[in-house]
Design a protein around this motif. Structure first.
Motif, PDB file in Angstrom:
ATOM      1  N   GLY A 190      -5.614  -6.667   6.022  1.00  0.00           N
ATOM      2  CA  GLY A 190      -4.359  -6.148   5.496  1.00  0.00           C
ATOM      3  C   GLY A 190      -4.414  -5.998   3.991  1.00  0.00           C
ATOM      4  N   PRO A 191      -3.257  -5.789   3.339  1.00  0.00           N
ATOM      5  CA  PRO A 191      -3.206  -5.582   1.892  1.00  0.00           C
ATOM      6  C   PRO A 191      -3.725  -6.785   1.110  1.00  0.00           C
ATOM      7  CG  PRO A 191      -1.146  -4.918   2.925  1.00  0.00           C
ATOM      8  CD  PRO A 191      -1.944  -5.624   3.975  1.00  0.00           C
ATOM      9  N   ALA A 324      -3.649   2.861   4.667  1.00  0.00           N
ATOM     10  CA  ALA A 324      -2.657   3.507   3.809  1.00  0.00           C
ATOM     11  C   ALA A 324      -2.462   2.707   2.523  1.00  0.00           C
ATOM     12  CB  ALA A 324      -1.337   3.656   4.556  1.00  0.00           C
ATOM     13  N   TRP A 325      -2.431   1.371   2.633  1.00  0.00           N
ATOM     14  CA  TRP A 325      -2.232   0.539   1.438  1.00  0.00           C
ATOM     15  C   TRP A 325      -3.388   0.712   0.462  1.00  0.00           C
ATOM     16  CZ3 TRP A 325      -4.467  -3.250  -1.471  1.00  0.00           C
ATOM     17  CH2 TRP A 325      -3.639  -3.906  -2.396  1.00  0.00           C
ATOM     18  N   TYR A 326      -4.606   0.681   0.953  1.00  0.00           N
ATOM     19  CA  TYR A 326      -5.764   0.823   0.052  1.00  0.00           C
ATOM     20  C   TYR A 326      -5.838   2.213  -0.566  1.00  0.00           C
ATOM     21  CZ  TYR A 326      -7.577  -3.798   1.049  1.00  0.00           C
ATOM     22  OH  TYR A 326      -7.713  -5.166   1.122  1.00  0.00           O
ATOM     23  N   LEU A 327      -5.446   3.241   0.187  1.00  0.00           N
ATOM     24  CA  LEU A 327      -5.424   4.587  -0.382  1.00  0.00           C
ATOM     25  C   LEU A 327      -4.363   4.715  -1.467  1.00  0.00           C
ATOM     26  CD1 LEU A 327      -5.863   6.789   2.827  1.00  0.00           C
ATOM     27  CD2 LEU A 327      -7.564   6.332   1.049  1.00  0.00           C
ATOM     28  N   GLU A 328      -3.272   3.956  -1.314  1.00  0.00           N
ATOM     29  CA  GLU A 328      -2.170   4.030  -2.282  1.00  0.00           C
ATOM     30  C   GLU A 328      -2.367   3.115  -3.484  1.00  0.00           C
ATOM     31  OE1 GLU A 328       1.133   3.004   0.148  1.00  0.00           O
ATOM     32  OE2 GLU A 328       1.035   4.862   1.326  1.00  0.00           O
ATOM     33  N   HIS A 329      -3.370   2.232  -3.445  1.00  0.00           N
ATOM     34  CA  HIS A 329      -3.556   1.249  -4.528  1.00  0.00           C
ATOM     35  C   HIS A 329      -4.991   1.249  -5.046  1.00  0.00           C
ATOM     36  CE1 HIS A 329       0.106  -0.186  -2.496  1.00  0.00           C
ATOM     37  NE2 HIS A 329       0.438  -0.666  -3.676  1.00  0.00           N
ATOM     38  N   PRO A 330      -5.507   2.417  -5.457  1.00  0.00           N
ATOM     39  CA  PRO A 330      -6.894   2.455  -5.966  1.00  0.00           C
ATOM     40  C   PRO A 330      -7.072   1.649  -7.240  1.00  0.00           C
ATOM     41  CG  PRO A 330      -5.775   4.534  -6.416  1.00  0.00           C
ATOM     42  CD  PRO A 330      -4.871   3.755  -5.499  1.00  0.00           C
ATOM     43  N   ASP A 331      -6.024   1.557  -8.069  1.00  0.00           N
ATOM     44  CA  ASP A 331      -6.153   0.814  -9.321  1.00  0.00           C
ATOM     45  C   ASP A 331      -6.368  -0.675  -9.049  1.00  0.00           C
ATOM     46  OD1 ASP A 331      -5.839   3.131 -10.732  1.00  0.00           O
ATOM     47  OD2 ASP A 331      -3.705   2.817 -11.154  1.00  0.00           O
ATOM     48  N   TRP A 332      -5.660  -1.200  -8.042  1.00  0.00           N
ATOM     49  CA  TRP A 332      -5.852  -2.616  -7.674  1.00  0.00           C
ATOM     50  C   TRP A 332      -7.294  -2.847  -7.256  1.00  0.00           C
ATOM     51  CZ3 TRP A 332      -7.566  -5.296  -3.434  1.00  0.00           C
ATOM     52  CH2 TRP A 332      -7.307  -6.672  -3.404  1.00  0.00           C
ATOM     53  N   VAL A 333      -7.806  -1.971  -6.412  1.00  0.00           N
ATOM     54  CA  VAL A 333      -9.183  -2.116  -5.925  1.00  0.00           C
ATOM     55  C   VAL A 333     -10.167  -2.039  -7.086  1.00  0.00           C
ATOM     56  CG1 VAL A 333     -10.971  -1.143  -4.438  1.00  0.00           C
ATOM     57  CG2 VAL A 333      -8.589  -1.191  -3.664  1.00  0.00           C
ATOM     58  N   ASN A 334      -9.986  -1.070  -7.967  1.00  0.00           N
ATOM     59  CA  ASN A 334     -10.922  -0.892  -9.077  1.00  0.00           C
ATOM     60  C   ASN A 334     -10.928  -2.090 -10.018  1.00  0.00           C
ATOM     61  OD1 ASN A 334     -11.733   1.638  -8.177  1.00  0.00           O
ATOM     62  ND2 ASN A 334     -10.154   2.717  -9.343  1.00  0.00           N
ATOM     63  N   ARG A 335      -9.772  -2.714 -10.211  1.00  0.00           N
ATOM     64  CA  ARG A 335      -9.739  -3.892 -11.073  1.00  0.00           C
ATOM     65  C   ARG A 335     -10.377  -5.099 -10.407  1.00  0.00           C
ATOM     66  NH1 ARG A 335      -4.821  -1.409 -12.864  1.00  0.00           N
ATOM     67  NH2 ARG A 335      -3.603  -2.366 -11.193  1.00  0.00           N
ATOM     68  N   VAL A 336     -10.225  -5.182  -9.096  1.00  0.00           N
ATOM     69  CA  VAL A 336     -10.809  -6.309  -8.371  1.00  0.00           C
ATOM     70  C   VAL A 336     -12.332  -6.204  -8.317  1.00  0.00           C
ATOM     71  CG1 VAL A 336     -11.019  -7.329  -6.065  1.00  0.00           C
ATOM     72  CG2 VAL A 336      -8.766  -6.857  -7.004  1.00  0.00           C
ATOM     73  N   VAL A 337     -12.809  -4.983  -8.159  1.00  0.00           N
ATOM     74  CA  VAL A 337     -14.250  -4.782  -8.039  1.00  0.00           C
ATOM     75  C   VAL A 337     -14.879  -4.908  -9.430  1.00  0.00           C
ATOM     76  CG1 VAL A 337     -16.081  -3.254  -7.227  1.00  0.00           C
ATOM     77  CG2 VAL A 337     -13.903  -3.323  -6.036  1.00  0.00           C
TER      78      VAL A 337
END
Length: 353
Positions: A190-191, A324-337
């Motif tokens: 999940g998110p 849908a959540w990951y597609l809508e939150h690319p900035d969160w993913v990029n900061r985490v990675v």
């Protein structure tokens, strides 16, 4: 008020967010903020007086004792744990330190606090420990699902450390009368899940055009539980569970790893097609990890029959919400990675990943 430990991690943050969306009861949130603890998960709570964050280690018994004395929570909900099997294979020491020694310190603090309670505070106090189905070991293809009576047979340093914590929680109930509850959950998704776990890793790598690493032949089976359903199960156990009892929380969604990956690829093809071709072209079978458990499955009959809980999501609906959540939150993913995460992926899957 409740005290939540590990409340900035994946499951803990989802629990805190769901709790405050449904309750006005405040949360003291204690988290060490290791690599998987991320305050950005809780950004929507900034300025909310119902959420008090404390950066600390559950192994700091004196600090936990001060928090308990100051805030007088009616429950401790313990999510704090090192939780990734692959990391435990490479570095088991941190898992023993956090999951066993840390849980021991938390139990000691709770025991002292509980001993000083009287009346309704004494009767109402609960210590809820969040564990995993991995403590039960591995199932053959035709074995019945894990029940709460299944023998513990952990096969990785991670699951062994969680089993040790579970045994301590049980012992503190039977020896000291601490009103404990334990939940053993199946694989969550999940998110806000850190992208070292299978589902967010596949989504992130696919969108970036990178290989999708699959251990072995991809036929390992897991029972998948949407994190929102896990949180609702925990709330129900905290509300009405029998002190000393263990409750399994499962999604009743058994999938092989390769089927999961192909399903995610197909949904990404529909939502965000890649001009280079279908995402499943990126699937890359890699050497299996040591001691890889073949199958997990949870029998949640006790939770269903005693407390009336059922998951709201099946895998098809849960994975749609997750993608849908990951597609809508690319900035969160990029900061985490971060750089540290990329080093970990290189270590685990090879420099080409």
């Amino acid at each position: 008020m409740i005290l939540v430990t590990g409340g900035a991690g994946f499951i803990g943050a989802n629990f805190v967010l769901d709790w405050l969306a449904q309750h006005d009861e405040p949360v003291i949130n204690l988290d060490k903020l290791t690599y998987a603890g991320n305050l950005e998960n809780l950004a929507t709570l900034e300025g909310d007086p119902r959420h008090v964050f404390v950066k600390a280690d559950i192994g700091d018994q004196a600090l936990v004792e001060r928090l308990l004395a100051e805030h007088r929570p009616r429950a401790v909900v313990n999510f704090a744990a090192e939780s990734h099997v692959d990391r435990s294979i490479h570095g088991p020491s941190e898992f023993v330190t956090t999951n066993v020694v840390g849980t021991f310190a938390l139990l000691e603090a709770a025991r002292g606090y509980h001993a000083g309670l009287t009346g309704a505070e004494l009767d109402g106090f609960r210590f809820l420990h969040i564990s995993t189905d991995e403590v039960y070991g591995s199932l053959a293809a035709d074995d019945p699902a894990f029940t709460e009576a299944h023998a513990y047979q952990p096969n990785s340093p991670y699951s062994a450390s969680k089993a040790g914590a579970d045994h301590l929680v049980r012992a503190y109930h039977h020896t000291y009368g601490l009103p404990t509850l334990t939940t053993n959950c199946s694989n969550n998704y999940g998110p806000y899940q850190f992208p070292e776990k299978l589902i967010p890793l596949v989504i992130h790598n696919a969108l970036a055009g990178r290989p999708l690493p699959i251990y072995g032949d991809g036929s390992n089976v897991r029972d998948w539980l949407y994190v929102g359903d896990h949180c609702s199960g925990i709330r129900r156990v905290l509300e009405a569970g029998r002190p000393g009892a263990v409750y399994n929380i499962g999604g009743e969604n058994e999938w092989t790893n390769i089927a999961i990956v192909r399903h995610i690829c197909a949904r990404l093809d529909a939502h965000r097609p890649d001009p280079a071709g279908p995402y499943d072209r990126l699937i890359d079978f890699v050497t299996d990890r040591p001691g890889h458990d073949r199958r997990y499955a949870i029998d949640a009959t006790r939770l269903r029959e005693e407390l009336g809980w059922r998951p709201a999501e099946d895998f098809a609906s849960g994975i749609e919400r997750t993608i849908a959540w990951y597609l809508e939150h690319p900035d969160w993913v990029n900061r985490v990675v971060s750089g540290a995460y990329r080093e970990w992926v290189a270590q685990q899957y090879g420099d080409a990943r």
